[in-house]
Design a protein around this motif. Structure first.
Motif, PDB file in Angstrom:
ATOM      1  N   SER A 198     108.395  30.669 -40.835  1.00 31.82           N
ATOM      2  CA  SER A 198     109.572  30.536 -40.451  1.00 31.82           C
ATOM      3  C   SER A 198     109.847  30.066 -38.966  1.00 31.82           C
ATOM      4  N   LEU A 199     109.004  30.311 -38.266  1.00 27.54           N
ATOM      5  CA  LEU A 199     109.164  30.030 -36.709  1.00 27.54           C
ATOM      6  C   LEU A 199     108.556  28.599 -36.717  1.00 27.54           C
ATOM      7  N   PHE A 200     107.512  28.184 -37.475  1.00 32.93           N
ATOM      8  CA  PHE A 200     107.103  26.872 -37.585  1.00 32.93           C
ATOM      9  C   PHE A 200     108.103  26.039 -38.036  1.00 32.93           C
ATOM     10  N   VAL A 201     108.888  26.501 -38.971  1.00 37.55           N
ATOM     11  CA  VAL A 201     109.806  25.666 -39.456  1.00 37.55           C
ATOM     12  C   VAL A 201     110.951  25.447 -38.559  1.00 37.55           C
ATOM     13  N   GLN A 202     111.350  26.315 -37.818  1.00 36.51           N
ATOM     14  CA  GLN A 202     112.097  26.232 -36.872  1.00 36.51           C
ATOM     15  C   GLN A 202     111.902  25.372 -35.710  1.00 36.51           C
ATOM     16  N   GLU A 203     110.395  25.224 -35.560  1.00 32.75           N
ATOM     17  CA  GLU A 203     110.008  24.313 -34.510  1.00 32.75           C
ATOM     18  C   GLU A 203     110.374  22.855 -35.265  1.00 32.75           C
ATOM     19  N   ILE A 204     110.000  22.712 -36.424  1.00 27.89           N
ATOM     20  CA  ILE A 204     110.334  21.262 -36.933  1.00 27.89           C
ATOM     21  C   ILE A 204     111.914  21.125 -36.969  1.00 27.89           C
ATOM     22  N   TRP A 224     109.383  21.077 -46.908  1.00 32.48           N
ATOM     23  CA  TRP A 224     109.051  22.347 -47.360  1.00 32.48           C
ATOM     24  C   TRP A 224     110.075  22.713 -48.304  1.00 32.48           C
ATOM     25  N   LYS A 225     110.064  23.877 -49.110  1.00 31.21           N
ATOM     26  CA  LYS A 225     110.618  24.073 -50.219  1.00 31.21           C
ATOM     27  C   LYS A 225     112.051  24.703 -49.860  1.00 31.21           C
ATOM     28  N   LYS A 226     113.090  24.263 -50.370  1.00 34.42           N
ATOM     29  CA  LYS A 226     114.420  24.889 -50.358  1.00 34.42           C
ATOM     30  C   LYS A 226     114.592  26.295 -50.534  1.00 34.42           C
ATOM     31  N   ASN A 227     115.219  27.021 -49.774  1.00 37.25           N
ATOM     32  CA  ASN A 227     115.427  28.542 -49.988  1.00 37.25           C
ATOM     33  C   ASN A 227     114.124  29.051 -50.348  1.00 37.25           C
ATOM     34  N   GLN A 228     113.153  28.877 -49.731  1.00 40.24           N
ATOM     35  CA  GLN A 228     111.744  29.472 -49.771  1.00 40.24           C
ATOM     36  C   GLN A 228     111.551  30.975 -48.713  1.00 40.24           C
ATOM     37  N   LEU A 229     111.292  31.853 -49.353  1.00 40.69           N
ATOM     38  CA  LEU A 229     111.118  32.924 -48.234  1.00 40.69           C
ATOM     39  C   LEU A 229     109.676  32.989 -47.805  1.00 40.69           C
ATOM     40  N   PHE A 230     109.586  32.723 -46.509  1.00 39.58           N
ATOM     41  CA  PHE A 230     108.339  32.457 -45.741  1.00 39.58           C
ATOM     42  C   PHE A 230     108.227  33.704 -44.920  1.00 39.58           C
ATOM     43  N   THR A 231     106.728  33.586 -44.590  1.00 39.80           N
ATOM     44  CA  THR A 231     106.509  34.524 -43.443  1.00 39.80           C
ATOM     45  C   THR A 231     106.991  34.282 -42.235  1.00 39.80           C
ATOM     46  N   PRO A 232     107.122  35.547 -41.423  1.00 38.00           N
ATOM     47  CA  PRO A 232     107.782  35.292 -39.696  1.00 38.00           C
ATOM     48  C   PRO A 232     106.881  34.024 -39.226  1.00 38.00           C
ATOM     49  N   ALA A 233     105.719  33.969 -39.371  1.00 35.65           N
ATOM     50  CA  ALA A 233     104.928  32.929 -38.692  1.00 35.65           C
ATOM     51  C   ALA A 233     105.381  31.466 -39.246  1.00 35.65           C
ATOM     52  N   GLY A 256      99.328  35.312 -38.687  1.00 37.12           N
ATOM     53  CA  GLY A 256      99.349  35.169 -39.623  1.00 37.12           C
ATOM     54  C   GLY A 256      98.636  33.769 -40.191  1.00 37.12           C
ATOM     55  N   ILE A 257      98.683  33.219 -41.322  1.00 36.49           N
ATOM     56  CA  ILE A 257      98.268  31.750 -41.743  1.00 36.49           C
ATOM     57  C   ILE A 257      99.195  31.084 -42.207  1.00 36.49           C
ATOM     58  N   ILE A 258      99.711  29.931 -41.679  1.00 38.46           N
ATOM     59  CA  ILE A 258     100.508  28.803 -42.210  1.00 38.46           C
ATOM     60  C   ILE A 258      99.549  27.691 -42.961  1.00 38.46           C
ATOM     61  N   SER A 259     100.010  27.390 -44.042  1.00 41.66           N
ATOM     62  CA  SER A 259      99.140  26.538 -44.851  1.00 41.66           C
ATOM     63  C   SER A 259      99.930  25.121 -44.768  1.00 41.66           C
ATOM     64  N   LEU A 288     101.703  26.915 -52.366  1.00 42.05           N
ATOM     65  CA  LEU A 288     100.331  27.146 -52.114  1.00 42.05           C
ATOM     66  C   LEU A 288     100.249  26.279 -50.781  1.00 42.05           C
ATOM     67  N   ILE A 289     101.020  25.629 -50.177  1.00 42.78           N
ATOM     68  CA  ILE A 289     101.317  25.139 -49.112  1.00 42.78           C
ATOM     69  C   ILE A 289     102.813  25.350 -48.457  1.00 42.78           C
ATOM     70  N   ASP A 290     102.762  25.570 -47.349  1.00 41.36           N
ATOM     71  CA  ASP A 290     104.067  25.669 -46.848  1.00 41.36           C
ATOM     72  C   ASP A 290     104.790  24.486 -46.335  1.00 41.36           C
ATOM     73  N   VAL A 291     104.330  23.742 -45.680  1.00 40.16           N
ATOM     74  CA  VAL A 291     104.613  22.563 -45.075  1.00 40.16           C
ATOM     75  C   VAL A 291     103.874  21.313 -45.224  1.00 40.16           C
ATOM     76  N   GLY A 292     104.475  20.093 -45.694  1.00 45.53           N
ATOM     77  CA  GLY A 292     103.653  19.103 -46.012  1.00 45.53           C
ATOM     78  C   GLY A 292     104.081  17.849 -45.324  1.00 45.53           C
ATOM     79  N   LEU A 293     103.175  16.772 -45.180  1.00 46.13           N
ATOM     80  CA  LEU A 293     103.209  15.707 -44.385  1.00 46.13           C
ATOM     81  C   LEU A 293     103.272  14.583 -45.615  1.00 46.13           C
ATOM     82  N   LEU A 294     104.443  13.991 -46.189  1.00 43.75           N
ATOM     83  CA  LEU A 294     104.308  13.052 -47.329  1.00 43.75           C
ATOM     84  C   LEU A 294     104.555  11.706 -46.696  1.00 43.75           C
ATOM     85  N   LEU A 295     104.382  10.736 -47.659  1.00 46.74           N
ATOM     86  CA  LEU A 295     105.071   9.398 -47.442  1.00 46.74           C
ATOM     87  C   LEU A 295     106.000   8.964 -48.426  1.00 46.74           C
ATOM     88  N   GLU A 296     107.013   8.151 -48.023  1.00 47.13           N
ATOM     89  CA  GLU A 296     108.147   7.992 -48.965  1.00 47.13           C
ATOM     90  C   GLU A 296     107.559   6.850 -49.882  1.00 47.13           C
TER      91      GLU A 296
END
Length: 295
Positions: free
Chosen positions: A281-287, A270-279, A91-94, A140-148
């Motif tokens: 979801s695994l990436f979020v687990q890594e985080i 990443w968004k709370k309570n978001q229904l992610f693809t399996p890929a 799959g694709i992770i944005s 449109l983006i699953d996970v983002g790196l932002l600055l405080e």
């Protein structure tokens, strides 16, 4: 009792010699001896007899070896099963990232994940924080790196430990270029290049103790990478963070931190309570695994 300890014991039992087993395990001999003694203390029995000819298993040691081999084999089979299953994840992770020191850690995370799940592809968006947040909010983006500063009320997030330091980027022939640090008010007499991001811009103006109408601001930027070229041309000095890779693009440029020190940090969101693809979801687990290590 840890799986690692069982592997240590089995290596020592197999070799019949602490030194050889330690070499195979790539640990020191005292470390291996201590691990086995701790294991015996935990079990309340002697597993190995130490003699001139090496190690000999006691009756309890023989029994324990049989059970330890079963447990390790089961763990290995479970690990292989997941490895086979993981190889099928695709799959694709944005993902999106601002210019920051945290990008380096983010890159390592993506690389490690890609090695574990080679069929997964990433789409990377490099934009300003506000644009990334908008894309995250729209899915449109699953996970983002932002600055405080970041309003994290609608996100799950991990705050990275590396500090991002504010400073002024200028040419090496600028009158202030040889300074170790600069007070913000010292640069108000020169042309300034400021970020367009509202919160960052307001904070800088507060440091400068000036209103925009009282400053010469020939350029405002979203991403520093292009603004750096204009700093190099002598258009002005740019307020920016030391984590932006672009500040190292030319030997003619100098980054000078401001004093008193002002820092911020990166956050992965990443968004709370978001229904992610399996890929994803695994990436979020890594985080989240990375968060456990940081905390």
């Amino acid at each position: 009792m840890e799986l690692r300890t069982l592997r240590y014991f089995l290596a020592a039992a197999q070799e019949g010699n602490i030194t050889r087993a330690a070499d195979i395990l790539h640990i020191t001999q005292p470390t291996l001896s201590r691990q086995i003694m701790d294991l015996e203390r935990e079990l309340g029995t002697t597993l190995m007899s130490r003699g001139k000819n090496g190690l000999t298993l006691t009756d309890d040691g023989i029994f324990f070896r049989q059970r330890a081999e079963e447990i390790v084999e089961l763990a290995d089979r479970l690990e292989r099963s997941f490895a086979e299953r993981n190889a099928e994840v695709s799959g694709i992770i944005s993902i999106g990232a601002v210019e920051a020191i945290g990008s380096r850690l983010f890159a390592k995370l993506v690389k490690r994940f890609s090695e574990k799940y080679p069929l997964v592809r990433f789409h990377l968006y490099n934009e300003v924080a506000d644009s990334l947040k908008d894309r995250i909010d729209k899915g449109l983006i699953d996970v983002g790196l932002l600055l405080e500063p970041v309003d994290t009320s609608k996100y799950d997030y991990i705050r990275l430990s590396q500090k991002e330091t504010w400073g002024v980027l200028m040419r090496d022939d600028h009158p202030l270029a040889q300074r170790e640090s600069i007070r913000p008010e010292e640069v108000t007499q020169y042309p300034l290049i400021l970020p367009l991001r509202v919160r960052a811009r307001a904070e800088i103006l507060n440091w400068l103790k000036k209103e925009e109408k009282d400053l010469h601001i020939p350029l405002s930027y979203t991403l520093l990478s292009n603004a750096v070229l204009l700093v190099e041309e002598g258009l002005g000095c740019a307020f920016c963070l030391d984590g932006a890779l672009a500040i190292h693009s030319s030997p003619r440029l100098r980054f000078i931190p401001i004093t008193p020190e002002h820092t911020t940090r990166s956050v992965l969101v990443w968004k709370k309570n978001q229904l992610f693809t399996p890929a994803t979801s695994l990436f979020v687990q890594e985080i989240n695994m990375m968060r456990a290590k940081i905390e």
